[in-house]
Scaffold this motif. Structure first.
Motif, mmCIF file in Angstrom:
data_model
loop_
_atom_site.group_PDB
_atom_site.id
_atom_site.type_symbol
_atom_site.label_atom_id
_atom_site.label_comp_id
_atom_site.label_asym_id
_atom_site.label_seq_id
_atom_site.Cartn_x
_atom_site.Cartn_y
_atom_site.Cartn_z
ATOM 1 N N SER A 117 -3.701 9.425 -10.510
ATOM 2 C CA SER A 117 -2.510 9.885 -9.805
ATOM 3 C C SER A 117 -2.467 9.275 -8.407
ATOM 4 N N GLU A 118 -1.278 8.908 -7.980
ATOM 5 C CA GLU A 118 -1.128 8.372 -6.622
ATOM 6 C C GLU A 118 -1.418 9.419 -5.552
ATOM 7 N N TYR A 119 -1.443 10.710 -5.931
ATOM 8 C CA TYR A 119 -1.771 11.761 -4.974
ATOM 9 C C TYR A 119 -3.275 11.879 -4.737
ATOM 10 N N THR A 120 -4.076 11.507 -5.729
ATOM 11 C CA THR A 120 -5.529 11.696 -5.635
ATOM 12 C C THR A 120 -6.283 10.479 -6.179
ATOM 13 N N PRO A 121 -6.101 9.305 -5.585
ATOM 14 C CA PRO A 121 -6.769 8.119 -6.128
ATOM 15 C C PRO A 121 -8.161 7.848 -5.565
ATOM 16 N N LEU A 122 -8.526 8.481 -4.452
ATOM 17 C CA LEU A 122 -9.699 8.042 -3.703
ATOM 18 C C LEU A 122 -11.012 8.334 -4.417
ATOM 19 N N ILE A 130 -4.343 7.349 -17.956
ATOM 20 C CA ILE A 130 -3.474 7.787 -16.859
ATOM 21 C C ILE A 130 -3.814 9.242 -16.580
ATOM 22 N N THR A 131 -4.348 9.506 -15.378
ATOM 23 C CA THR A 131 -4.897 10.829 -15.079
ATOM 24 C C THR A 131 -4.075 11.554 -14.017
ATOM 25 N N PRO A 132 -4.162 12.888 -13.969
ATOM 26 C CA PRO A 132 -3.361 13.696 -13.039
ATOM 27 C C PRO A 132 -4.121 14.000 -11.749
ATOM 28 N N TRP A 133 -3.447 14.758 -10.888
ATOM 29 C CA TRP A 133 -3.988 15.059 -9.558
ATOM 30 C C TRP A 133 -4.897 16.276 -9.534
ATOM 31 N N ASN A 134 -4.810 17.172 -10.525
ATOM 32 C CA ASN A 134 -5.456 18.466 -10.358
ATOM 33 C C ASN A 134 -6.974 18.425 -10.552
ATOM 34 N N TYR A 135 -7.451 17.602 -11.493
ATOM 35 C CA TYR A 135 -8.888 17.387 -11.689
ATOM 36 C C TYR A 135 -9.116 15.887 -11.842
ATOM 37 N N PRO A 136 -8.938 15.130 -10.773
ATOM 38 C CA PRO A 136 -8.906 13.673 -10.912
ATOM 39 C C PRO A 136 -10.181 13.061 -11.468
ATOM 40 N N LEU A 137 -11.337 13.571 -11.070
ATOM 41 C CA LEU A 137 -12.581 12.988 -11.556
ATOM 42 C C LEU A 137 -12.942 13.503 -12.942
ATOM 43 N N MET A 138 -12.870 14.813 -13.147
ATOM 44 C CA MET A 138 -13.307 15.362 -14.429
ATOM 45 C C MET A 138 -12.416 14.894 -15.572
ATOM 46 N N LEU A 149 -11.063 16.438 0.452
ATOM 47 C CA LEU A 149 -10.189 15.745 1.387
ATOM 48 C C LEU A 149 -8.835 15.396 0.778
ATOM 49 N N GLU A 150 -8.831 14.886 -0.459
ATOM 50 C CA GLU A 150 -7.576 14.371 -1.014
ATOM 51 C C GLU A 150 -6.878 15.355 -1.962
ATOM 52 N N GLN A 151 -7.648 16.264 -2.561
ATOM 53 C CA GLN A 151 -7.058 17.143 -3.573
ATOM 54 C C GLN A 151 -6.926 18.576 -3.091
ATOM 55 N N GLY A 152 -7.787 18.996 -2.162
ATOM 56 C CA GLY A 152 -7.661 20.321 -1.593
ATOM 57 C C GLY A 152 -8.610 21.357 -2.133
ATOM 58 N N LYS A 153 -9.450 20.990 -3.120
ATOM 59 C CA LYS A 153 -10.437 21.963 -3.586
ATOM 60 C C LYS A 153 -11.350 22.330 -2.412
ATOM 61 N N THR A 204 0.832 -1.193 0.000
ATOM 62 C CA THR A 204 0.000 0.000 0.000
ATOM 63 C C THR A 204 0.873 1.251 0.000
ATOM 64 N N PHE A 205 0.232 2.387 -0.251
ATOM 65 C CA PHE A 205 0.910 3.673 -0.140
ATOM 66 C C PHE A 205 -0.047 4.670 0.513
ATOM 67 N N PRO A 206 0.487 5.678 1.211
ATOM 68 C CA PRO A 206 -0.379 6.619 1.917
ATOM 69 C C PRO A 206 -0.934 7.699 0.988
ATOM 70 N N VAL A 207 -2.142 8.143 1.287
ATOM 71 C CA VAL A 207 -2.748 9.296 0.619
ATOM 72 C C VAL A 207 -2.870 10.393 1.671
ATOM 73 N N VAL A 208 -2.394 11.599 1.312
ATOM 74 C CA VAL A 208 -2.245 12.688 2.282
ATOM 75 C C VAL A 208 -3.216 13.815 1.964
ATOM 76 N N ASN A 209 -3.853 14.346 2.990
ATOM 77 C CA ASN A 209 -4.656 15.552 2.850
ATOM 78 C C ASN A 209 -3.701 16.737 2.686
ATOM 79 N N PRO A 210 -3.718 17.446 1.553
ATOM 80 C CA PRO A 210 -2.736 18.514 1.332
ATOM 81 C C PRO A 210 -2.923 19.713 2.259
#
Length: 282
Positions: free
Chosen positions: A175-180, A146-154, A87-91, A18-24
């Motif tokens: 992105s491993e920064y915003t997978p949730l 393969i998607t990025p962290w800034n707009y993970p869902l859209m 929570l995960e991306q910071g918007k 596993t890897f951790p997901v951090v609240n920015p």
């Protein structure tokens, strides 16, 4: 701490690693996310390949209806997905002219329904006494996203819905920064789609590289840096994958001299941040 799973062939799948997901905003670890192995990538691709014949042969009108249904499901879970984004991306929950993280959810909804309403016409290039030439749009097979962290869902919606709509099956790596948010979205979608049509794996850049090199993936769609895009183009050469690359975007903002920044900026910030508005410096 919530439990998050990958989706392979319609089933929730964990991993030994596993890897951790951090609240920015707080830098607190909010989840442990499964790190996919290469064997799990092979399983996801095999599931997508097995699902492809039936999905690609499904009537186009039915695929359009299912993409509309995905949009409706996102709307039904909009509060939950918005909270995960924050929570995960910071918007912020507010901001974005009052829409907050819901701005991204709204964009995802709009793109789902717009994609479902697209036509897939047969283009007639020539029709005369010499020949009739038609262009038919055919699905390729398995599409890797393969998607990025800034707009993970859209951005996932941008990648995945056109692929599904045109009869392809999908393996997605957020992105491993915003997978949730993407993992939760995958759970929702897999309540609607046949097993194997939409698979989601999580991991770091090594997983993306393995997808790029995988002979069972026919196309890669990537949004991210130019440097990574170059590597993807190199890796895709193993089986001449089709590529769609959105690279190195710079969202420039031009502030004209007559703008009162201190007056305008608070309209687009949460109330607690309005005192932070400052004129741009160059």
């Amino acid at each position: 701490m919530a439990d998050y799973s990958m989706i392979i062939n319609g089933q929730k799948v964990r991993s030994d690693d596993t890897f951790p997901v951090v609240n920015p905003a707080t830098e607190a670890v909010i989840a442990q996310c499964p790190r996919a192995s290469e064997a799990q990538l092979d399983e996801a691709v095999a599931a997508a390949q097995a699902a492809f014949p039936a999905w690609s042969e499904r009537p186009d009108s039915e695929r359009a209806e299912l993409v509309h249904a995905i949009g409706a499901a996102i709307e039904a879970h909009s509060d939950e997905l918005s909270a995960l984004l924050t929570l995960e991306q910071g918007k912020p929950k507010v901001g974005f002219a009052g829409f907050g993280a819901g701005f991204e959810i709204g964009g995802a909804l709009a793109w789902c329904h717009a994609t479902a309403d697209l036509d897939l016409p047969v283009d007639v290039i020539q029709d005369n006494d010499e020949a009739r030439i038609e262009v038919h749009r055919k699905p390729l097979g398995v599409v890797g996203s393969i998607t990025p962290w800034n707009y993970p869902l859209m951005i996932a919606i941008w990648h995945v819905m056109p692929a599904l709509r045109s009869g392809n099956t999908v393996v997605l790596k957020p992105s491993e920064y915003t997978p949730l948010t993407t993992l939760r979205f995958a759970e929702i979608v897999n309540e609607l789609l046949p097993p194997g049509v939409f698979n989601v794996l999580t991991g770091d850049g090594s997983l993306g590289a393995a997808m790029t090199n995988h002979p069972g993936i026919s196309k890669i769609v990537f949004t991210g840096s130019t440097a990574t895009g170059k590597k993807i183009m190199q890796g895709a050469s193993v089986n001449l994958k089709r590529l769609t690359l959105e690279l190195g975007g710079n969202d420039a903002a031009i502030v004209l001299p007559d703008v009162d920044v201190a007056a305008v900026a608070p309209r687009y910030l949460p109330p607690q941040c309005s005192t932070m508005a400052r004129p741009a410096q160059h």
